[in-house]
Design an enzyme around this catalytic site. Sequence first.
Site, PDB file in Angstrom:
ATOM      1  N   ASP A 220       0.780  -1.212  -0.016  1.00  0.00           N
ATOM      2  CA  ASP A 220      -0.010   0.111  -0.135  1.00  0.00           C
ATOM      3  C   ASP A 220       0.856   1.231  -0.025  1.00  0.00           C
ATOM      4  OD1 ASP A 220      -2.717   1.124   0.420  1.00  0.00           O
ATOM      5  OD2 ASP A 220      -1.933   1.906   2.283  1.00  0.00           O
ATOM      6  N   GLU A 278       1.847  -0.082  -4.903  1.00  0.00           N
ATOM      7  CA  GLU A 278       0.678   0.885  -5.339  1.00  0.00           C
ATOM      8  C   GLU A 278       1.474   2.181  -5.585  1.00  0.00           C
ATOM      9  OE1 GLU A 278      -3.171   3.199  -3.766  1.00  0.00           O
ATOM     10  OE2 GLU A 278      -1.681   2.557  -2.273  1.00  0.00           O
TER      11      GLU A 278
END
Length: 533
Positions: A220, A278
């Site tokens: 993330d 990401e």
Amino acid sequence: MTATPAAQAPADRRDREWWRSAVFYQVYPRSFADSDGDGIGDLGGVREKLGYLELLGIDALWICPVMRSPMADGGYDVADPRDIDVLFGGMAAFDRLLAEAHARRLKVTMDLVPNHTSREHPWFQAALAAAPGSPERARYIFRDGRGPNGDEPPNNWPSIFRGPAWTRVTEPDGTPGQWYLHLFAPEQPDLNWENPEVVADFEQTLRFWLDRGVDGFRIDVAHGMAKPPGLPDMESVSTKMLIHDDTDPRFNNPGVHDIHRRIRKVIDEYPHAVSIGEVWVDDNTRFGEYVRPDELHLAFNFRLAETPFTADAVRHAIDNSLAAVAPVGAVPTWTLSNHDVEREVTRYGGGAAGLARARAMILVELALPGSVFVYNGAELGLPNVDDLPEDALQDPVWERSGRTERGRDGCRVPIPWESERPPFGFTTGKPWLPIPPEWAALSVETQLEDVGSTLSLYRMAIELRGLRPEFAGPRIEWYGSPSGCLAFRRPGGLVCVLNASAAPIPLPPGELLLASAPLTSGHLPPDAAAWLV
């Protein structure tokens, strides 16, 4: 919709570096399937649906956060990164899911959140109880405030979830104290990645899950862990969600690459594993730096998920995405939606036109070289639900924006599985977000029985992609095509045609392998795509 039987299959793509051409299926656990009737999807529900995922033909699962969390941001506020939350069934449920998925030859990747922890993490609770300058506070980013009494935040950074990116704490003696940084919600304090303890703890987390048999991680905010020296003010304050903006000092600082090299050294100890970042970076050179051979294996490229349905825009997004990874020899990635992005059916105009365009675009996406990520429900042609009752909204953006922005709940409504009325087999209780009654026509049960359904299209397309030798080759060649259309060829021989114009078009020479809509007198209709060999 037409399908042709497979020719001789190449070597099983799971037997080489499996992630290079894998179809990943993103599971948002709260919305996938509920096994215990509490209205919230869980890992038991995912395990019960593995047969469906096997039937769909995917290679790997990406499971959004299921670690122990108070759920201030749907699990992206992690209180213990080495345990599974009881909301999702606990560690036993995870182990059962992992074992059964592997028995079905499905890989399992999971979300890790290195940029921040939960406010309820033991480290942060210790930091609140400790004094300024203490080792406990050094794990996070605490600073004195500005102004005569320290009443102003240390800089002008906004939170991605609106409001300031700083929250002031009350010191143990009851006086107003320092401020801590949270690029997201106040419940998500940012870690200080210059602290060796932070690095060592994350490496321990990586090994914990890899030793348990996990096949890799989606990381993330992989461009966010390193902060700029001195934490300078932003020249222009923007509170938009993650976007391609290389001038934002909160993200994409050079020090992040040393962090990813450390992570890669650990993951390389486990040859089967993959790391997926990401990464919101605009400049292609800077994007490519994240997927150099000693950093991430893959990085999300969100160009197609942001691109309107026009031939020129789609072609530009494809060219851009391929150019971003080519100089470093990395694998491109493709996705049309995820848990943070408006669903493609809605983004392409909604209704019948939006669905037709979404069906066309999945053929474009699956025809491209590299790995593909499918967000749960995309295979059903689900639209966004943008009229959820206000009292049902749970995304922190809703409250943080003063209830002016509805947030991402519209793309997180639970999956309809069966029956004619809500909750469509998702749960025996009350679903955590309401499911529209009109989704009866979109349920898995309904679509499995319809050879012309979106689900059937996905199944056939994924199967052909995995078996046909014509999908070979790391590049594409563009064909000439009518205005408003595009066509490209893979080195193996596959030709993909997209008609984004307003009129039917003739197809190039070749045998029709699959089309997203029936041909009209041998012509491809508007808002449709086709594969030929």
